[in-house]
Design a protein around this motif. Sequence first.
Motif, short mmCIF file in Angstrom:
data_model
loop_
_atom_site.label_atom_id
_atom_site.label_comp_id
_atom_site.label_asym_id
_atom_site.label_seq_id
_atom_site.Cartn_x
_atom_site.Cartn_y
_atom_site.Cartn_z
N ASP A 180 0.83 -1.21 0.00
CA ASP A 180 0.00 0.00 0.00
C ASP A 180 0.86 1.26 0.00
O ASP A 180 0.54 2.25 -0.68
CB ASP A 180 -0.93 0.01 1.21
CG ASP A 180 -1.99 -1.08 1.13
OD1 ASP A 180 -2.27 -1.55 0.02
OD2 ASP A 180 -2.53 -1.46 2.19
N ASP A 212 -4.17 11.85 5.63
CA ASP A 212 -5.29 10.90 5.50
C ASP A 212 -4.84 9.61 4.80
O ASP A 212 -5.27 8.51 5.19
CB ASP A 212 -6.43 11.54 4.71
CG ASP A 212 -7.13 12.63 5.51
OD1 ASP A 212 -6.97 12.67 6.74
OD2 ASP A 212 -7.85 13.45 4.89
N GLU A 213 -4.00 9.74 3.78
CA GLU A 213 -3.53 8.54 3.09
C GLU A 213 -2.58 7.73 3.96
O GLU A 213 -2.60 6.49 3.94
CB GLU A 213 -2.84 8.93 1.77
CG GLU A 213 -3.81 9.48 0.74
CD GLU A 213 -3.15 9.75 -0.59
OE1 GLU A 213 -3.16 8.86 -1.45
OE2 GLU A 213 -2.61 10.86 -0.75
N ALA A 216 -4.69 5.79 6.38
CA ALA A 216 -5.37 4.67 5.75
C ALA A 216 -4.44 3.47 5.61
O ALA A 216 -4.88 2.31 5.63
CB ALA A 216 -5.89 5.07 4.38
#
Length: 218
Positions: A180, A212-213, A216
């Motif tokens: 990711d 935010d990424e 996540a």
Amino acid sequence: MSSATETWKGLSLPWQVAFEEAWASFRAGSFGVGAVVTDPAAENAIVTVGRDRVMQTQRVPRTLSGNMTAHAEMNAFAELDTFDAEGLHLYTTLEPCLMCAAAAIQLKVANVHYAAADESRAEMNDVWASAPVTAACAPSTTMLLDGPLVVFARLLPMVFTLSKVPGGPLEKLARSEHPDLAGLIDRLSEDSTWSEIRQAGTCHRALGHLWDELAAID
């Protein structure tokens, strides 16, 4: 979840400086790792700072640059005015490599605090534990941070690995362990705002843009 600003303000000064050094290293095209040596006997006062300079050729007294000895921890150690680092603590944004870990042992560092683990260092502590001399002298290690900050600490040097040594074993291992994060790094190559921040932005702004990424992925 806390915001990037709240989290940054909650960091101790050694961690803030270590991340700022990592960001300066990243912007200069090196691995993006920062380190700070502190003295716990003096309210954790900062003794020295260092950043990875492997891709920099500027020569500064008592600073390593332009080759693979120029890691953040080695530069922090090179700034010491003392014979060794006995009783001192090392803060670094990435788990120390074999060279830097050995230097910490040789210099009698008391504790190593690192933000992000490095998958290529897996089981390295077992190497030190296997020999009586290093087992007796190895500093204790702690990971004091969590959340997006840890992901950011791994992202910076991983950008270098994916872009400078593509197709090699380190890139393959990084992509395997952090798919990711690798995807985020690939997307950032087309992010114009990120490119602008990398050119002239602060570490705090970079965190805010990615927060935010990073959360996540955490």
